[in-house]
Design an enzyme around this catalytic site. Structure first.
Site, PDB file in Angstrom:
ATOM      1  N   TYR A  91       0.843  -1.190   0.000  1.00  0.00           N
ATOM      2  CA  TYR A  91       0.000   0.000   0.000  1.00  0.00           C
ATOM      3  C   TYR A  91       0.883   1.246   0.000  1.00  0.00           C
ATOM      4  CZ  TYR A  91      -3.963  -3.022   1.404  1.00  0.00           C
ATOM      5  OH  TYR A  91      -4.934  -3.995   1.488  1.00  0.00           O
ATOM      6  N   SER A  92       0.841   1.954  -1.104  1.00  0.00           N
ATOM      7  CA  SER A  92       1.637   3.174  -1.276  1.00  0.00           C
ATOM      8  C   SER A  92       3.116   2.942  -0.974  1.00  0.00           C
ATOM      9  CB  SER A  92       1.096   4.309  -0.397  1.00  0.00           C
ATOM     10  OG  SER A  92      -0.192   4.695  -0.827  1.00  0.00           O
TER      11      SER A  92
END
Length: 347
Positions: A62-63
């Site tokens: 995630y990111s």
């Protein structure tokens, strides 16, 4: 907030948990989800804890790790009040050791996650995908070592097929390794494939479902309806191809019934969709996401009340699909049905 046992483990988790995919906001997909940074993230965590939502889920992918970093900053000083769930296994780069769940990758992934989260242990660590190139015994023995070292408390997985999960559980039993207690799965009123194989397997083997995307990848927000264009502010314009496909007619059929029940109950479409999930077998926790405080507070309104049996039956009927092989004989032919009554999936 209701608390439930996570599968056959001793860990109690809230019926609703917070998905931190909106934290960090880096890259095409995750920036479309949300761009929450530390100060706003801390406010969202405050609201969650006030409501009894104590589990927070993230992942290294995630990111590019920014979600874990933001979450770590948001919970700083109150680590013992929260349950941290994170995942690893999907590619983080192009190198040969940047993907999968080999021993070396898992050890490095756990150490990196601990550093980004600012903690010395992870409550629930999940494999983000099945790695067909690494023997399940290598994966399980590595996770077992990490649990015994104190870095992990419980282990689980995400997006596994039935045979992959059962093979892993059988190997764990054979060698005495830690068993997976959670399966993070896609499950929604417009995506009920979980019910055919994974749900009965989870019932049989004591694996709790942690549900991701309970609103059908943003389709059950109450903004999408029959005969209307996709709203200009919908993230589906950018993210639809990344998520599970949903046939338009199925979506509209479900939304029609959700709208009817919203009129009857005074609840919103997302609240009804999440409440329906909380009644399903094996569901330990449903992940709710939010880009802002208003979205979070609306989703928190999914608990503290119940749909009637008649309303559930209407939602079941609207969202039902024909059973795939080999399941359809058990629905259509009396002899098959007598041997194996369906768990939940009926037409």
């Amino acid at each position: 907030m209701e608390y439930r046992r996570l599968g056959a483990s001793g860990l109690m988790v809230p019926a609703l948990s917070f998905g931190a995919g909106t934290f960090g906001g880096q890259g095409e997909l995750f920036s479309a989800w949300g761009t929450t940074e530390a100060a706003e993230a801390r406010r969202l965590v405050d609201i969650c804890l006030e409501a009894g939502v104590t589990m927070f889920d993230t992942a290294d992918v995630y990111s590019n790790g920014a979600s874990e970093e933001v979450l770590g900053a948001a919970i700083k000083g109150r680590r013992e009040q929260v349950i941290i769930s994170t995942k690893a296994g999907l590619p983080l780069g192009d190198g040969p050791g940047d993907a999968g769940t080999s021993r070396s990758r898992l050890i490095r992934a756990v150490d990196d996650a601990l550093r980004r989260l600012g903690t010395d242990y992870i409550d629930l660590f999940q494999l983000h995908a099945f790695d067909a190139g690494t023997p399940v015994e290598e994966v399980l023995s590595t996770l077992d070592d990490l649990v015994r070292s104190g870095k992990l408390r419980y282990t689980g997985l995400s997006n596994f097929s039935g045979w992959q999960l059962m093979k892993s559980l059988a190997a764990a039993d054979r060698h005495g390794y830690q068993r997976y207690v959670a399966h993070q799965v896609y499950y929604s009123l417009v995506g009920r494939d979980y019910e055919w194989d994974l749900l009965p397997l989870a019932q049989d083997q004591g694996v709790g479902a942690v549900v991701w995307s309970p609103l059908g990848w943003g389709r059950l927000t109450g903004k999408i309806r029959r005969g209307q264009p996709l709203p200009a502010d919908s993230r589906l314009h950018q993210t639809a191809d990344y998520g599970p496909p949903v046939a338009d007619e199925l979506l509209y059929r479900v939304v029609d019934v959700l709208d009817e029940i919203a009129q009857e109950t005074g609840k919103t479409v997302p609240q009804i969709a999440i409440n329906w999930l909380l009644r399903r077998p094996t569901v330990s926790s449903v992940l709710i996401g939010a880009r802002n405080e208003a979205q979070l507070r609306q989703n928190l309104g999914a608990v503290g009340w119940s749909l009637t049996d008649e309303q559930v039956a209407r939602l079941d009927a609207a969202s039902a699909k024909d059973a795939p092989y080999p399941h359809f004989p058990y629905e259509r032919q009396e002899g098959f049905a007598r041997l194996n009554p369906p768990a939940v999936h009926t037409r």
